[in-house]
Enzyme design. Structure first.
Site, PDB file in Angstrom:
ATOM      1  CG  ASP A  42      39.169  26.267  41.961  1.00  0.00           C
ATOM      2  OD1 ASP A  42      38.558  27.001  41.160  1.00  0.00           O
ATOM      3  OD2 ASP A  42      40.161  26.648  42.605  1.00  0.00           O
TER       4      ASP A  42
ATOM      5  N   GLY B 235      47.663  26.935  56.862  1.00  0.00           N
ATOM      6  CA  GLY B 235      48.831  26.408  56.172  1.00  0.00           C
ATOM      7  C   GLY B 235      49.215  27.241  54.978  1.00  0.00           C
TER       8      GLY B 235
ATOM      9  N   GLY C 285      46.488  29.487  53.289  1.00  0.00           N
ATOM     10  CA  GLY C 285      45.132  29.378  53.802  1.00  0.00           C
ATOM     11  C   GLY C 285      45.130  29.720  55.270  1.00  0.00           C
TER      12      GLY C 285
END
Length: 820
Positions: free
Chosen positions: A675, A538, A535
């Site tokens: 998700d 990280g 991301g």
């Protein structure tokens, strides 16, 4: 949630390399490909010129028609200039209809292509010419296998008899952002059968082939993902036990322009039981410009060899932002065989080139205005970005002061911007809003969960969201009515790229006041295996944790007590993370520490006594459910006789029950996953499933997400209509995603949900659910799915939120199926 819609429709389709999903229309039909980009070898009249060769268009005389009777030996062609390198996966063709008067079509065609407009290559279909049309109006779509990487394409109609032909067409694919235009290598023992360069003295030179076809090989290199292909087809393989073989394989890669390279990803086989391993090390040299020499200092990377896990894997080689147009890499053998199926590069493209020729070269003067222009453009963009950030912060502060219930003005902001249209940044589709979109009062009447009655009963149960302006926190969170957290759509993604569970505000407040309860694990006992995803601040790594069972002691959730090391997923914060990202990361640790269920990935331990901060979670040896099922067939006598990997219907039902059980647990905590999909379900060799959260961070699944420019990514094909249109995520929207996940399971993940719809059409379909006029499209019933189970899926996709079942009910409904 309010501001999310304002940004939520500034969407951008992520580019992808997976051939199954890289199928965007490139612009013939909608005229993004302009007339000047279309040429032809001949035409009957101007009205049958190449500009009329657009799918479903009736302009001019209805198609492109080459002049004269087409003979079997002719090579008349229609040429398309795509303006940039493109990865082509599909072509659709159509004859001439001309309002019923036309009767000309091509029954066969050939394809030629070029990356530079000078060197033309003939595309080779392994099974012969592509079939085209059988009548004048139906569209025939054919996959381009192997796919083509090109800027220029020529479509050449073929006729077995002397006849007149006419054609309309559309090309499908996605941008080739890699920039790689050729690779050279020693001729492999497993031939590169689709290589489009030349063979010279036992070397492949100047072409592209199977290393760039978007298809990764299976764990067992003797199995192929391609039907009717020989064993080992997916891999290029070299062996080092033949006379005259070097201890390494040297490959050279040539790019379209100077780039700053961050990494190289090599998909390698590791079936060590058959003498195949990933490379032991690699040394890469760089040439900044074609006219310059190779730089003296290479980048050297040593891998960690793996004699335990035979799975094929991507090996990521850091390239340290070295600038080059040419890269030459030597891959050193670790065993008898070395096999690659894909190689890709990550880079930052430069405005005026990463490096120029020597200062005496006159081209430097020509680059100076370009460089100045780039710098001015960058400065202007930075000013605009700073202005937008400050403006966004002001808007967010205003919105935060507004009541939580949805007012008329709130709805207006959600569903309109500065005009009566919502314009998606993926051209060319523009969605005109239904007139009732413009009337907030009408909207309130159309949405049962937003009606006055729903607001009044918010604290009384059901799926309606509590109105915190009408009941106290004690009433909303401590009675029997569940609270379903509504969350900002741009906060969907965590700092490491994984999705972040949405939790009630009071739960977050209580967590932030607690210390981290997970034990501190010695970070030197974490052995890096593979980067799973990343991301903004990280990364997620697959690691081996040495001595973890002993460290966790009795009561450890780890299933294998006989092994000293186990596979784990490690989320790691980068050193350059902001203080806000650091706080979010610690908050995510505290949220994960709350989870304790057999079907939810658990936090095992942490490394937070020093930087970089890490959290260590479970990882399952069979990987994610999507990859597992897509590599299998339904169990039958045929699969047993031919030793084909398979699953039974009972296995699939057992998986569905486990996922419903895990989601039931999350719902009991008022956690919203946001998700849920097979890519976020991991499983071990006993087919035990654990729901995870880092599918979003993985490049492998980038095509499953729609990107909000500069903000977050959205799994729109799994999202409920109210999540797409209103940014509203609740347990009820998780139920919708569970229905899609069931559909994935019973199609064995062979197809993406709504695979025949573009991402824009998926969003448009959510508007049809909103309007509720019977025009919405549902996923079809999978052939493997029992009718009663498909009825359950359809209930999960109920338009009205209160009509969707709860996870407790889903679990109770699914359990009896397993025992049938």
């Amino acid at each position: 949630g309010t501001f999310c819609l304002f940004l939520g429709f500034c969407l951008k389709l992520p580019s992808g390399m997976k051939t199954d999903y890289c199928r965007d229309a490139l612009g013939m039909q909608d005229e993004r490909i302009e007339d000047e980009d279309l040429t032809a070898s001949s035409k009957w009249y101007d009205t049958t010129g190449p500009q009329n060769a657009r799918l479903h268009s009736e302009k001019g005389d209805g198609a492109w028609c080459p002049k004269g009777q087409l003979e079997p030996s002719d090579s008349q062609y229609l040429q398309i200039d795509l303006r940039k390198l493109t990865f082509l996966t599909t072509i659709g063709t159509q004859g001439r209809y001309a309002g019923g008067l036309g009767k000309e079509f091509a029954q066969l065609y050939r394809l030629n292509y070029s990356r530079d407009g000078v060197l033309w290559r003939s595309w080779k279909n392994r099974l012969g010419n592509q079939a085209s049309n059988i009548n004048t109006y139906n569209v025939v779509t054919n996959d381009i296998k192997p796919p083509i990487i090109a800027r220029y394409v020529r479509v050449i109609p073929v006729s077995r008899l002397s006849s007149t032909v006419c054609m309309r067409l559309e090309l499908y694919g996605c941008p080739w952002d890699d920039g790689l235009i050729s690779y050279s290598a020693p001729v492999p023992s497993f031939n590169d059968s689709t290589y489009d360069g030349v063979l010279d003295r036992r070397k492949l030179i100047g072409g592209l082939g199977q290393l760039t076809d978007g298809i990764t090989g299976k764990d067992d290199f003797l199995l192929s993902r391609q039907t009717n292909m020989w064993p080992g087809y997916d891999y290029l393989g070299w062996r080092n036990d033949t006379p005259g073989t070097l201890e390494y394989v040297e490959m050279e890669f040539v790019f379209d322009k100077p780039r700053n390279f961050t990494s190289m990803k090599v998909h390698s086989n590791n079936m060590f039981s058959r003498g195949v391993k990933i490379f032991s090390s690699v040394s890469c040299s760089f040439k900044p410009h074609p006219r310059l020499s190779w730089e003296a200092e290479p980048v050297v990377f040593n891998t960690v060899l793996d004699d335990r896990n035979p799975s094929a894997r991507y090996v990521t080689v850091p390239l340290n932002r070295r600038a080059a147009t040419h890269i030459r890499c030597r891959f050193y053998f670790a065993d008898v065989w070395m096999m690659f199926s894909e190689i890709s590069f990550q880079s930052g493209k430069n405005c005026a080139g990463a490096a120029a020729p020597s200062s005496t070269d006159s081209s430097d003067d020509g680059n100076t205005p370009i460089l100045i222009g780039c710098l001015v453009t960058i400065i202007l963009l930075l000013v605009i970005i700073i202005f937008l950030i400050l403006w966004c912060q002001c808007v967010c502060k205003v919105l935060e002061k507004a009541p939580r219930r949805i007012l008329d003005e709130d709805v207006t902001v959600r569903l309109s911007s500065c005009s009566d249209t919502i314009i998606l940044q993926t051209p060319p589709r523009v969605f005109l809003l239904d007139p009732q979109y413009q009337n907030p009062a009408a909207l309130r009447n159309k949405l049962p969960e937003l009606s006055q009655s729903a607001e009044a009963s918010a604290c009384g149960g059901g799926y309606a969201e509590p109105d915190v302006t009408q009941c106290t926190p004690h009433q909303c969170f401590n009675n029997n009515a569940p609270h379903y957290a509504e969350t900002d759509i741009v906060r969907l993604q965590g700092v490491t790229g994984s999705n972040m569970y949405a939790v009630p505000a009071l739960t977050v407040d209580s967590l932030t006041r607690k210390d981290i309860s997970a034990a501190e694990f010695p970070r030197q006992q974490l052995i890096f295996r593979e980067k799973l995803g990343e991301g903004q601040f990280g990364e997620v790594h697959l690691c081996e944790a040495e001595g973890l069972p002993e460290f966790l002691g009795e009561g450890s959730p780890l299933p294998d007590r006989d092994r000293r090391s186990v596979l784990v997923a490690v989320k790691q914060l980068r050193a350059d993370a902001t203080s806000q990202a650091r706080n979010d990361f610690l908050k995510e640790i505290k949220i994960m520490s709350r989870l304790d269920d057999p079907n939810i990935i658990r936090l095992l331990c942490v490394c937070v006594s020093s930087d970089p901060l890490c959290m260590v979670t479970e990882y399952m040896e069979n990987g994610d459910l999507n990859m597992f099922l897509s590599q299998r067939e339904i169990e039958s006598t045929l699969t047993h006789a031919n030793n084909i990997p398979s699953v039974s219907l009972s296995d699939l039902l057992h998986m569905a029950v486990q996922i419903s059980s895990g989601m039931k647990y999350l719902a009991s905590l008022n956690f919203v996953h946001r998700d849920l999909a097979t890519r976020n379900c991991l499983l071990d060799r006993r087919l035990t499933i654990k729901i995870a959260d880092f599918g979003m961070s993985r490049n492998l699944y980038s095509s499953d997400y729609y990107r909000i420019q500069g903000r977050a990514v959205l799994p729109i094909r799994w999202m409920a209509w109210e999540s797409i249109l209103l940014g509203k995520f609740t347990t009820a929207s998780d139920v919708w995603a569970f229905g899609v996940t069931l559909w994935e399971i019973f199609t064995l993940c062979k197809e993406q949900p709504y695979s025949l719809l573009s991402d824009e059409q998926v969003i448009e379909n959510s508007g049809e659910f909103f309007r509720n006029q019977g025009r919405q499209i549902f996923l079809y019933a999978p052939p493997l799915c029992p009718p009663s189970l498909f009825e359950l899926m359809m209930r999960c996709w109920s338009r009205n939120i209160p009509d969707r079942p709860a996870f407790e009910g889903l679990y109770q409904a699914l359990r009896p199926h397993v025992n049938q």
